[in-house]
Design a protein around this motif. Structure first.
Motif: not given
Length: 433
Positions: A245-265
């Motif tokens: 399950l991994g560790c739960p986080v607050p609902s407004h957490s910034v998880l990180g930048p978008i995957s390079p896949y979306y920048s490239q495509r």
């Protein structure tokens, strides 16, 4: 370049039961773009009805997980061909239908991280799921798992006190327990279990996104006070579950930048932020901008109450979830099955099918209805579990025959709203003085 001048915008995604929707808003929250993909109509190859498969037992209800991925490919291509400027998107987040679960096969994290931007995402992910049809909220096939969980936790009320709800058949912990008992091999092959919301966020992140506190509260697994998984609940459902399950986080957490896949495509900026996704109900609470002491009522086929609560008292009816806007607060959800259908029935019986006549009759009677009161349950109610029409007069005697029409109409409306207040107060909602 011109794109650098483009005004910033934000994307909101909704992975719901029947469709995938996207909305783009500018910094003033004005909608500048909207689109959707309707699963049955736009992805007919999956042969879903209402976005789901209802299995032979009529209890098991699932959706093909690849359909959700393919819908995302499709909507992004639609945006691209309409000339949408992806480089102006600063951040994105979204909601998913609550309680659905996605089972990622061992090694899938690699496919997610390194998906080739030359291919649509569903092609890179087609072998990534150990369970190809995800259980969704409409599923009610886990009665035995629910009673086992309540028993292991010392009863329904005790389970509710920890997780915010007694055991429900659609809740994810019970769905995981069923998959573990019926398909232990698939469970063993699973390295991560996502909710629909965290699965959707994972697609954008190119990594497993954590489950947020709010949607995580709809699993019968999260200790809603401590914001950690409850070990006794996990143990009652399946072995080695915490790791999956991994560790739960607050609902407004910034998880990180978008995957390079979306920048490239698609030309997204590499700095576009992914904010944790949450469940559709918590997202509604946030979207309606509820604040402390507020109450929102949705009058639909079923009536739903959304409450902002500071000191919840979980009960056998209704649900307490962590609040998506403020992690120290809570929200409550109450569902009443006998909503507008019951109101329409009484309108047809007592007001010749006219809302205008219904309103007139209602205002011709005084508040309190001279002590005449009724409970109107056409179908088995959820809150509380009861059925039938029960009338009481001013002397608190049960009345068998119908009330006069205008008395009947007021009894219905007052009864429905008193029930909402009583059950809201039971969950810790306090009417401000």
């Amino acid at each position: 370049p011109a794109s650098a001048m483009a005004a910033p915008c934000y994307l909101g995604w909704d992975f719901s039961t029947q469709q995938l929707k996207v909305i783009a808003v500018d910094e003033q929250l004005r909608v500048i773009y909207e689109d959707n993909v309707h699963f049955d109509k736009d992805l007919p190859e999956f042969k879903t009805q209402g976005g789901v498969y209802i299995h032979g037992d009529r209890l098991t209800v699932t959706s093909p997980v690849l359909m959700w991925v393919k819908a995302l490919d499709m909507i992004l291509e639609k945006m691209k061909s309409s000339g949408f400027n992806f480089s102006q998107v600063r951040a994105l987040s979204g909601a998913g239908q609550q309680h659905g679960s996605v089972f990622w096969k061992k090694g899938s994290i690699q496919n997610l991280k390194t998906a080739s931007s030359k291919l649509p995402l569903h092609q890179s992910l087609k072998d990534c799921f150990s369970v190809s049809n995800s259980p969704v909220w409409m599923d009610s096939s886990t009665a035995s798992q629910c009673s086992a969980l309540e028993k292991a936790l010392g009863g329904a009320q005790h389970l509710a006190t920890i997780t915010g709800s007694r055991a429900y058949e659609r809740f994810t912990g019970n769905q995981i327990a069923k998959i573990y008992s019926q398909n232990p091999e698939a469970y063993k092959q699973t390295e991560r279990i996502s909710l629909v919301s965290s699965f959707a966020a994972s697609l954008f992140l190119g990594a497993y996104a954590p489950i947020d506190y709010s949607d995580g509260s709809g699993m019968n697994l999260l200790h809603i006070w401590e914001k950690v998984w409850s070990a006794p609940c996990l143990d009652a459902c399946a072995p080695g579950l915490e790791e999956k399950l991994g560790c739960p986080v607050p609902s407004h957490s910034v998880l990180g930048p978008i995957s390079p896949y979306y920048s490239q495509r698609y030309g997204f900026s590499p700095d576009c932020k992914i904010v944790a996704f949450t469940g559709d109900n918590p997202a509604s609470l946030a979207g309606m901008r509820l604040q402390e002491g507020d109450i929102a009522i949705s009058l639909g086929t079923s009536d739903t109450l959304f409450l902002w609560i500071q000191e919840p008292t979980p009960a056998l009816e209704g649900h307490i979830l962590c609040n998506p806007v403020d992690s120290r607060m809570y929200m409550a959800l109450l569902c009443f099955k006998n909503g507008s259908l019951m109101r329409e029935k009484i309108r047809d019986d007592c007001a010749s099918g006219s809302w205008e006549e219904f309103s007139k009759a209602l205002s011709s009677t005084g508040a309190g209805n001279n002590g005449n009161l009724g409970f109107y349950f056409d179908v088995m109610e959820i809150t509380p579990e009861a059925v039938g029409i029960h009338r009481f007069n001013g002397d608190n005697q049960k009345v068998v025959s119908a009330f006069p029409k205008e008395v009947e109409i007021r009894a219905l409306i007052e009864g429905q709203f008193m029930a909402k207040r009583i059950h809201a107060e039971k969950l810790g909602y306090k009417l401000s003085k």
